[in-house]
Scaffold this motif. Structure first.
Motif, PDB file in Angstrom:
ATOM      1  N   LEU A  15      -8.506   3.026 -23.005  1.00  0.00           N
ATOM      2  CA  LEU A  15      -7.193   2.575 -22.539  1.00  0.00           C
ATOM      3  C   LEU A  15      -7.273   2.039 -21.114  1.00  0.00           C
ATOM      4  O   LEU A  15      -6.681   1.004 -20.777  1.00  0.00           O
ATOM      5  N   PHE A  16      -8.024   2.748 -20.266  1.00  0.00           N
ATOM      6  CA  PHE A  16      -8.153   2.326 -18.884  1.00  0.00           C
ATOM      7  C   PHE A  16      -8.922   1.006 -18.795  1.00  0.00           C
ATOM      8  O   PHE A  16      -8.570   0.121 -17.996  1.00  0.00           O
ATOM      9  N   ALA A  17      -9.957   0.847 -19.621  1.00  0.00           N
ATOM     10  CA  ALA A  17     -10.717  -0.404 -19.634  1.00  0.00           C
ATOM     11  C   ALA A  17      -9.841  -1.576 -20.072  1.00  0.00           C
ATOM     12  O   ALA A  17      -9.941  -2.682 -19.515  1.00  0.00           O
ATOM     13  N   ALA A  18      -8.967  -1.334 -21.041  1.00  0.00           N
ATOM     14  CA  ALA A  18      -8.054  -2.394 -21.485  1.00  0.00           C
ATOM     15  C   ALA A  18      -7.108  -2.788 -20.355  1.00  0.00           C
ATOM     16  O   ALA A  18      -6.826  -3.977 -20.144  1.00  0.00           O
ATOM     17  N   TYR A  19      -6.611  -1.786 -19.635  1.00  0.00           N
ATOM     18  CA  TYR A  19      -5.742  -2.066 -18.488  1.00  0.00           C
ATOM     19  C   TYR A  19      -6.484  -2.891 -17.436  1.00  0.00           C
ATOM     20  O   TYR A  19      -5.951  -3.873 -16.907  1.00  0.00           O
ATOM     21  N   CYS A  20      -7.727  -2.500 -17.118  1.00  0.00           N
ATOM     22  CA  CYS A  20      -8.520  -3.232 -16.129  1.00  0.00           C
ATOM     23  C   CYS A  20      -8.719  -4.679 -16.558  1.00  0.00           C
ATOM     24  O   CYS A  20      -8.641  -5.603 -15.728  1.00  0.00           O
ATOM     25  N   ALA A  21      -8.975  -4.897 -17.844  1.00  0.00           N
ATOM     26  CA  ALA A  21      -9.176  -6.254 -18.345  1.00  0.00           C
ATOM     27  C   ALA A  21      -7.911  -7.087 -18.168  1.00  0.00           C
ATOM     28  O   ALA A  21      -7.977  -8.272 -17.787  1.00  0.00           O
ATOM     29  N   LEU A  22      -6.754  -6.494 -18.426  1.00  0.00           N
ATOM     30  CA  LEU A  22      -5.496  -7.221 -18.260  1.00  0.00           C
ATOM     31  C   LEU A  22      -5.250  -7.583 -16.794  1.00  0.00           C
ATOM     32  O   LEU A  22      -4.820  -8.700 -16.478  1.00  0.00           O
TER      33      LEU A  22
ATOM     34  N   LEU B 214       0.832  -1.211   0.000  1.00  0.00           N
ATOM     35  CA  LEU B 214       0.000   0.000   0.000  1.00  0.00           C
ATOM     36  C   LEU B 214       0.857   1.248   0.000  1.00  0.00           C
ATOM     37  O   LEU B 214       0.548   2.243  -0.677  1.00  0.00           O
ATOM     38  N   LEU B 215       1.960   1.215   0.756  1.00  0.00           N
ATOM     39  CA  LEU B 215       2.844   2.370   0.803  1.00  0.00           C
ATOM     40  C   LEU B 215       3.462   2.645  -0.560  1.00  0.00           C
ATOM     41  O   LEU B 215       3.547   3.798  -0.998  1.00  0.00           O
ATOM     42  N   LEU B 216       3.882   1.584  -1.266  1.00  0.00           N
ATOM     43  CA  LEU B 216       4.437   1.761  -2.606  1.00  0.00           C
ATOM     44  C   LEU B 216       3.397   2.354  -3.559  1.00  0.00           C
ATOM     45  O   LEU B 216       3.705   3.243  -4.359  1.00  0.00           O
ATOM     46  N   CYS B 217       2.157   1.867  -3.469  1.00  0.00           N
ATOM     47  CA  CYS B 217       1.094   2.400  -4.324  1.00  0.00           C
ATOM     48  C   CYS B 217       0.766   3.841  -3.945  1.00  0.00           C
ATOM     49  O   CYS B 217       0.458   4.669  -4.819  1.00  0.00           O
ATOM     50  N   ALA B 218       0.821   4.155  -2.649  1.00  0.00           N
ATOM     51  CA  ALA B 218       0.582   5.532  -2.210  1.00  0.00           C
ATOM     52  C   ALA B 218       1.630   6.483  -2.784  1.00  0.00           C
ATOM     53  O   ALA B 218       1.329   7.633  -3.131  1.00  0.00           O
ATOM     54  N   ILE B 219       2.860   5.987  -2.894  1.00  0.00           N
ATOM     55  CA  ILE B 219       3.917   6.789  -3.509  1.00  0.00           C
ATOM     56  C   ILE B 219       3.683   6.915  -5.011  1.00  0.00           C
ATOM     57  O   ILE B 219       3.845   7.995  -5.602  1.00  0.00           O
ATOM     58  N   ALA B 220       3.249   5.818  -5.634  1.00  0.00           N
ATOM     59  CA  ALA B 220       3.045   5.812  -7.089  1.00  0.00           C
ATOM     60  C   ALA B 220       1.989   6.824  -7.512  1.00  0.00           C
ATOM     61  O   ALA B 220       2.143   7.509  -8.532  1.00  0.00           O
ATOM     62  N   ILE B 221       0.891   6.936  -6.742  1.00  0.00           N
ATOM     63  CA  ILE B 221      -0.168   7.845  -7.175  1.00  0.00           C
ATOM     64  C   ILE B 221       0.203   9.307  -6.961  1.00  0.00           C
ATOM     65  O   ILE B 221      -0.530  10.196  -7.407  1.00  0.00           O
ATOM     66  N   CYS B 222       1.333   9.565  -6.298  1.00  0.00           N
ATOM     67  CA  CYS B 222       1.820  10.941  -6.186  1.00  0.00           C
ATOM     68  C   CYS B 222       2.494  11.411  -7.477  1.00  0.00           C
ATOM     69  O   CYS B 222       2.661  12.622  -7.686  1.00  0.00           O
ATOM     70  N   ILE B 223       2.907  10.461  -8.312  1.00  0.00           N
ATOM     71  CA  ILE B 223       3.719  10.801  -9.484  1.00  0.00           C
ATOM     72  C   ILE B 223       3.032  11.811 -10.399  1.00  0.00           C
ATOM     73  O   ILE B 223       3.661  12.801 -10.811  1.00  0.00           O
TER      74      ILE B 223
ATOM     75  N   ILE C 285      -6.026  -1.185  -9.834  1.00  0.00           N
ATOM     76  CA  ILE C 285      -6.946  -0.359 -10.613  1.00  0.00           C
ATOM     77  C   ILE C 285      -7.015   1.048 -10.036  1.00  0.00           C
ATOM     78  O   ILE C 285      -6.959   2.043 -10.772  1.00  0.00           O
ATOM     79  N   TYR C 286      -7.125   1.151  -8.719  1.00  0.00           N
ATOM     80  CA  TYR C 286      -7.157   2.475  -8.093  1.00  0.00           C
ATOM     81  C   TYR C 286      -5.859   3.240  -8.372  1.00  0.00           C
ATOM     82  O   TYR C 286      -5.877   4.428  -8.687  1.00  0.00           O
ATOM     83  N   THR C 287      -4.741   2.540  -8.259  1.00  0.00           N
ATOM     84  CA  THR C 287      -3.448   3.190  -8.485  1.00  0.00           C
ATOM     85  C   THR C 287      -3.358   3.720  -9.910  1.00  0.00           C
ATOM     86  O   THR C 287      -2.926   4.852 -10.141  1.00  0.00           O
ATOM     87  N   ALA C 288      -3.781   2.923 -10.870  1.00  0.00           N
ATOM     88  CA  ALA C 288      -3.684   3.334 -12.272  1.00  0.00           C
ATOM     89  C   ALA C 288      -4.659   4.444 -12.613  1.00  0.00           C
ATOM     90  O   ALA C 288      -4.356   5.304 -13.457  1.00  0.00           O
TER      91      ALA C 288
END
Length: 381
Positions: free
Chosen positions: A359-366, A93-102, A327-330
């Motif tokens: 594009l987001f739907a394709a990512y979710c499907a993957l 979760l901490l890594l994802c929290a950092i990722a969404i700051c980008i 999904i939330y992170t992306a």
């Protein structure tokens, strides 16, 4: 992806989590869609109202999951494995929290804004709360002990009371300036930096939409629901559990509405605008907790009904719930990415809506396919 979910997971929880993340996407993406399609403007408030179920449902599902998955194992010989799993999840979760700051940091850098306070507040998100909550969960489980219902009520209410009392002695500093930050309305300090650190702590602990004390109090109060659900599954009494939970869910929603009307804050417009999310209100959480429990109960009954057909109809929704973190992170990159695309080519009209969503739907499907394959690998041969 037409196969049923593996029996090792309780799919109703995943399905409730899936609707929570769909609700979140309605709130985050909806305003832009209605801006691009003004003919739909009359539907904006009713639809965006659905987006306000996200945070409350996520937190309740989190608390229920802690009770359902971890409580019995924590009280027994599996405690070391529970601790390892919680801490491992907290690190993720901490890594994802950092990722969404980008995206925020890229935008600040492109704007030439290197003010310390703006970069500090760019880290504020629900994922930061979850990382702290997972680190706290072992303490919650220890304090619940052998009387989890009583202790959860005492501990959860104590969190809310402490937050209320502390807010009385830690008021908003008049030097703070109201600004709308990504998905959150905040009071941000311009100078000095020390004021920013103090308000950042206040925001995370007490006054923000993801305030640690109030959200943790709500999660703790939901843990006994997860424990009771585990007992119901073990004794094959899931329908009885749902019917016992029904009066509680209705009472929560009804009392929340009454308190909201009494406070003169309850209205569709106020809820959609989001100004009453921070600091968290008791009535707001009661009002949305009721439908969240009804939602979970509905999925339990639906899955029981569909069980003879292999749950093929709800399995994609369960996969979506399992994949909620990636999904939330992306999703936090979708709108910023569209704005970055404007530097190369400006896409207008309906295409500006369809392109990022496709594009987001394709990512979710993957991602969902990854979790599907992972579940197949975990099946006993």
């Amino acid at each position: 992806m037409s196969l049923p979910a593996p029996a090792s997971r309780f799919t109703a929880i995943d399905e409730a989590r899936a609707l929570a993340i769909i609700s979140m996407m309605i709130m985050h993406f909806g305003p832009g869609v209605f801006q691009r399609l003004p003919a739909l403007e009359p539907l904006a408030e009713p639809i965006l109202f659905l987006g306000r179920f996200a945070t409350t449902t996520f937190i309740l599902v989190f608390g229920i999951t802690v009770g359902f998955v971890h409580f019995d194992r924590f009280q027994g010989s599996a405690r070391p494995r529970v601790l390892a799993a919680l801490y491992s999840r907290a690190r993720l979760l901490l890594l994802c929290a950092i990722a969404i700051c980008i995206p925020t940091y890229i935008n600040l850098w492109l704007a030439g804004d290197f003010q310390f306070n703006h970069w500090l507040f760019g880290t504020y998100s629900i994922l930061s709360y979850y990382a702290l909550a997972l680190l706290s969960a072992p303490l919650w489980l220890r304090l619940l002990g052998q009387t989890p219902l009583r202790n959860a009520i005492l501990l959860g209410v104590a969190h809310w009371l402490l937050a209320w009392a502390w807010l009385q002695f830690w008021p908003l500093d008049p030097a703070l300036t109201f600004q709308v930050y990504p998905h959150v309305s905040l009071y941000l300090p311009q100078t000095p930096d020390l004021l920013g650190v103090k308000e950042y702590l206040r925001l995370n602990l007490l006054s923000g939409p993801y305030a640690y004390l109030q959200l943790s109090g709500s999660a703790i109060l939901a843990i006994p629901v997860g424990i009771a659900l585990r007992r119901a599954v073990q004794t094959d009494q899931q329908p009885q559990f749902v019917w016992r939970m029904l009066p509680l869910a209705l009472a929560l929603a009804f009392s929340g509405a009454l308190l909201g009307l009494w406070s003169e804050e309850f209205s569709l417009h106020n809820i959609v605008q989001g100004d009453i999310k921070a600091p968290p209100r008791v009535w707001y959480w009661l009002f949305f907790a009721g439908p969240a429990l009804l939602l979970l109960g509905g999925f339990i009954l639906l899955d029981l009904k569909l069980n003879e057909y292999g749950n093929r109809l709800t399995y994609p929704l369960a996969l979506f719930g399992q994949a909620s973190l990636p999904i939330y992170t992306a999703h936090s990159f979708v709108l910023p990415g569209l704005n970055w695309l404007d530097q190369l080519v400006v896409v207008e009209g309906v295409g500006r809506i369809l392109l990022p969503f496709a594009l987001f739907a394709a990512y979710c499907a993957l991602v969902m396919d990854y979790y599907h394959r992972k579940s197949l690998r975990s099946r006993p041969v």
